[in-house]
Design a protein around this motif. Sequence first.
Motif, PDB file in Angstrom:
ATOM      1  N   VAL A 184       0.731  -1.111   0.042  1.00 48.05           N
ATOM      2  CA  VAL A 184      -0.073  -0.170   0.097  1.00 48.05           C
ATOM      3  C   VAL A 184       1.115   1.058   0.162  1.00 48.05           C
ATOM      4  O   VAL A 184       1.699   1.340   0.946  1.00 48.05           O
ATOM      5  CB  VAL A 184      -0.771  -0.216   1.234  1.00 48.05           C
ATOM      6  CG1 VAL A 184      -1.872   1.215   1.006  1.00 48.05           C
ATOM      7  CG2 VAL A 184      -1.672  -1.341   1.175  1.00 48.05           C
ATOM      8  N   VAL A 185       0.732   2.118  -0.982  1.00 48.25           N
ATOM      9  CA  VAL A 185       1.539   3.240  -0.967  1.00 48.25           C
ATOM     10  C   VAL A 185       0.469   4.571  -1.104  1.00 48.25           C
ATOM     11  O   VAL A 185      -0.404   4.550  -1.543  1.00 48.25           O
ATOM     12  CB  VAL A 185       2.422   3.316  -2.431  1.00 48.25           C
ATOM     13  CG1 VAL A 185       3.335   2.186  -2.154  1.00 48.25           C
ATOM     14  CG2 VAL A 185       1.670   3.126  -3.567  1.00 48.25           C
ATOM     15  N   ASN A 186       1.241   5.371  -0.698  1.00 48.89           N
ATOM     16  CA  ASN A 186       0.556   6.907  -0.268  1.00 48.89           C
ATOM     17  C   ASN A 186       1.278   7.968  -1.341  1.00 48.89           C
ATOM     18  O   ASN A 186       2.555   8.105  -0.893  1.00 48.89           O
ATOM     19  CB  ASN A 186       0.290   7.240   0.910  1.00 48.89           C
ATOM     20  CG  ASN A 186      -0.322   8.644   1.087  1.00 48.89           C
ATOM     21  OD1 ASN A 186      -0.458   9.463   0.147  1.00 48.89           O
ATOM     22  ND2 ASN A 186      -1.302   8.601   2.125  1.00 48.89           N
ATOM     23  N   ILE A 187       0.824   8.225  -2.511  1.00 51.48           N
ATOM     24  CA  ILE A 187       1.411   9.205  -3.245  1.00 51.48           C
ATOM     25  C   ILE A 187       0.714  10.627  -3.182  1.00 51.48           C
ATOM     26  O   ILE A 187      -0.462  10.618  -3.930  1.00 51.48           O
ATOM     27  CB  ILE A 187       1.770   8.753  -4.930  1.00 51.48           C
ATOM     28  CG1 ILE A 187       2.365   7.197  -4.656  1.00 51.48           C
ATOM     29  CG2 ILE A 187       2.616   9.690  -5.346  1.00 51.48           C
ATOM     30  CD1 ILE A 187       3.634   7.239  -4.203  1.00 51.48           C
ATOM     31  N   GLN A 188       1.258  11.561  -2.636  1.00 59.64           N
ATOM     32  CA  GLN A 188       0.563  12.856  -2.853  1.00 59.64           C
ATOM     33  C   GLN A 188      -0.903  12.827  -2.076  1.00 59.64           C
ATOM     34  O   GLN A 188      -1.771  13.251  -2.766  1.00 59.64           O
ATOM     35  CB  GLN A 188       0.803  13.573  -3.972  1.00 59.64           C
ATOM     36  CG  GLN A 188       2.163  13.763  -4.243  1.00 59.64           C
ATOM     37  CD  GLN A 188       2.298  14.309  -5.433  1.00 59.64           C
ATOM     38  OE1 GLN A 188       1.442  14.737  -6.276  1.00 59.64           O
ATOM     39  NE2 GLN A 188       3.578  15.337  -5.696  1.00 59.64           N
ATOM     40  N   GLY A 189      -1.357  11.969  -1.068  1.00 59.90           N
ATOM     41  CA  GLY A 189      -2.582  11.896  -0.773  1.00 59.90           C
ATOM     42  C   GLY A 189      -3.398  10.678  -1.648  1.00 59.90           C
ATOM     43  O   GLY A 189      -4.598  10.302  -1.213  1.00 59.90           O
ATOM     44  N   ASP A 190      -2.715  10.130  -2.683  1.00 61.17           N
ATOM     45  CA  ASP A 190      -3.563   9.137  -3.162  1.00 61.17           C
ATOM     46  C   ASP A 190      -3.085   7.701  -2.848  1.00 61.17           C
ATOM     47  O   ASP A 190      -1.670   7.498  -2.873  1.00 61.17           O
ATOM     48  CB  ASP A 190      -3.504   9.226  -4.744  1.00 61.17           C
ATOM     49  CG  ASP A 190      -4.152  10.341  -5.211  1.00 61.17           C
ATOM     50  OD1 ASP A 190      -5.271  10.884  -4.726  1.00 61.17           O
ATOM     51  OD2 ASP A 190      -3.534  11.072  -6.072  1.00 61.17           O
TER      52      ASP A 190
END
Length: 240
Positions: free
Chosen positions: A171-177
């Motif tokens: 699970v990754v969080n890229i700039q809130g996504d």
Amino acid sequence: MTEKCWNQIGIQGDRSCPQLNTFIHCRNCPVYTSAGRNLLQREAPENYRAEWTDLLAQTRTAITSDRNALPQLQRATAEFFEPLSLVIFRLGVEWLALAASTFQEITPPCTLHTLPHRTNEILLGLVNIRGELLPCISLSNLLGLERQSTHPKPLNQQGDLTRTVYSRMVVVNIQGDIWVFAVDEIEGIHRCDRHLIEEVPAVVSKAPVTYTKWIVNWQDKKVNYLDEEFVFSTLKRRIL
């Protein structure tokens, strides 16, 4: 005595000056002392003060600029020597890496729920992560990587998945996504010295689409350090 007599009949001349018997050296002579005093007390040349004022002002500006640049230089130096924290994983035969700060969680494989009329080769569907439905993507298909079949290995005696031989979901969080994707193998978090990082070869960096920011040398392998902003901005354009 003539002007600059020390160069003519004095110690630096033919030494014919009768005063040398008394003073031994021209620097002890009142004539030489008087000439030095007159030199220091003479009128300043035209524009002398203005030229020195400009020169000192420029020097002060340069010193101030250097002081202002010092924190930037210190930050740049610290960034150069500070190791990178990254997560290394495998998709098929390719070893890849993303910044460790983008990872939220690593989980065993989850049940995939397809989306009617929305599921495609990149957006695979939704997965339930701790009660939250999150979009699951195929990073391999997005990057255009070759897939290699991976056969699951048995659980260990404690019933846990071993770290490197089982596929995982991350699970990754890229700039809130928040995105979820499966990996075939994961090596966890590694701190990599920056001197082990190479620029992307020109033949790759000039390609129409490239997602690699750097090449990392790790355990005799070349790992593609992905540009997460570019990868996931492209992802959003492809699926929205």
